[in-house]
Enzyme design. Structure first.
Site, PDB file in Angstrom:
ATOM      1  N   CYS A   1      10.591 -17.868  15.271  1.00  0.00           N
ATOM      2  CA  CYS A   1       9.561 -18.447  14.404  1.00  0.00           C
ATOM      3  C   CYS A   1       8.309 -17.584  14.545  1.00  0.00           C
ATOM      4  O   CYS A   1       7.782 -17.450  15.655  1.00  0.00           O
ATOM      5  CB  CYS A   1       9.275 -19.885  14.831  1.00  0.00           C
ATOM      6  SG  CYS A   1       7.881 -20.667  13.987  1.00  0.00           S
TER       7      CYS A   1
ATOM      8  N   CYS B   1       7.920 -15.034   8.003  1.00  0.00           N
ATOM      9  CA  CYS B   1       8.367 -16.369   8.394  1.00  0.00           C
ATOM     10  C   CYS B   1       9.882 -16.313   8.351  1.00  0.00           C
ATOM     11  O   CYS B   1      10.450 -15.816   7.365  1.00  0.00           O
ATOM     12  CB  CYS B   1       7.831 -17.440   7.445  1.00  0.00           C
ATOM     13  SG  CYS B   1       8.544 -19.093   7.728  1.00  0.00           S
TER      14      CYS B   1
END
Length: 272
Positions: free
Chosen positions: A82, A196
């Protein structure tokens, strides 16, 4: 960084952690270089989305969760799959956990090498694009380029919906492309950093929105190579019950994710 010992339990898993299902884009690359590795995928769906939270909230949540997870499941390595969590909490997690930690950072360095026009777009969460870490990457690797950043939280929701088999409005992708194109020199963007881990799951849709002549890059290949390096020479044994996905909230709607999880080799889903 400490390398995991060669005497690690062969069934000890690689733990991949994300706020949702975005880390599956990283898992796909890990499977290619380490097909024999047991994996535990952790989705903090109770905390999703991270992009709208404060840095303090994210750092405390990620450190606390990973501490409990490593204590209970004894992974040989943790990958924070992440970008938002990595840019904010990676240093603090490394201070408190005694296992190797691999983070995820925006692929600005390779993007700077790829671009022909010198104009790079960066799509991330709102939390990621404002981080000083991204500023430092830009200064170090793209000082002679133009880096245009856009926070696109809609894309996180779109990726989550797509993996559940739900329809996604194409306008979501058009808005992300239009926001970057509208910035000074935005029409010259030829390379887009997907900052992302959810976003590579939408690369086909984003390519349609941006049109021809734009290439996309993310950090998943480098992450997979790093994990392979840190675990080289270790023995591997599959889990007796199959690889597992843990969710921090038991949401019946997440049952729709099972086909997508199975595609990435995940056999079971449990709440943590």
């Amino acid at each position: 960084m400490t390398v995991a010992p060669a005497s690690a339990d062969p069934a000890s898993p690689i733990l991949l952690f994300d706020s949702g299902v975005g880390g599956l884009s990283v898992l796909g690359k890990v499977r290619k270089v380490l097909p024999q590795a047991p994996v535990m995928y952790v989705s903090d769906n109770a905390g999703l989305p991270y992009g709208s939270k404060t840095e303090a909230q994210i750092a405390a949540r990620v450190s606390g969760l990973l501490g409990r997870l490593t204590e209970r499941f004894h992974p040989r390595l943790v990958c924070i799959a992440c970008n938002t969590a990595s840019t904010i909490a990676l240093a603090s997690v490394r201070e408190v956990l005694e296992v190797p930690i691999v983070g995820t950072v925006p692929a600005i360095k390779p993007a700077a090498a790829m671009t022909q026009t010198g104009v790079i777009g960066l799509l991330g969460t709102e939390a990621t694009i404002r981080q000083g870490y991204v500023d430092r990457l830009e200064a170090e690797f793209a000082a002679d380029k133009r880096l245009l950043r856009h926070g696109a939280p809609e894309l996180v929701a779109a990726a989550e919906a797509k993996l559940r088999g739900e329809p996604v409005d194409p306008a979501v992708f058009a808005r992300a492309a239009a926001a970057l194109r509208a910035m000074p020199d935005g029409t010259r963007i030829d390379t887009v950093v997907l900052a992302c881990t959810h976003f590579p799951l939408l690369e086909a849709e984003l390519a349609d929105a941006f049109g021809p002549g734009v290439r996309f890059i993310d950090g998943s290949d480098g992450i997979a190579r790093r994990i392979a390096f840190l675990t080289q020479g270790e023995a591997w044994a599959p889990s007796k019950t199959g690889d597992l996905a843990l969710f921090t909230r038991d949401d019946p709607e997440d049952e729709r994710l099972m086909p997508a999880l199975a595609h990435y080799g995940i056999a079971r889903r449990l709440a943590f």
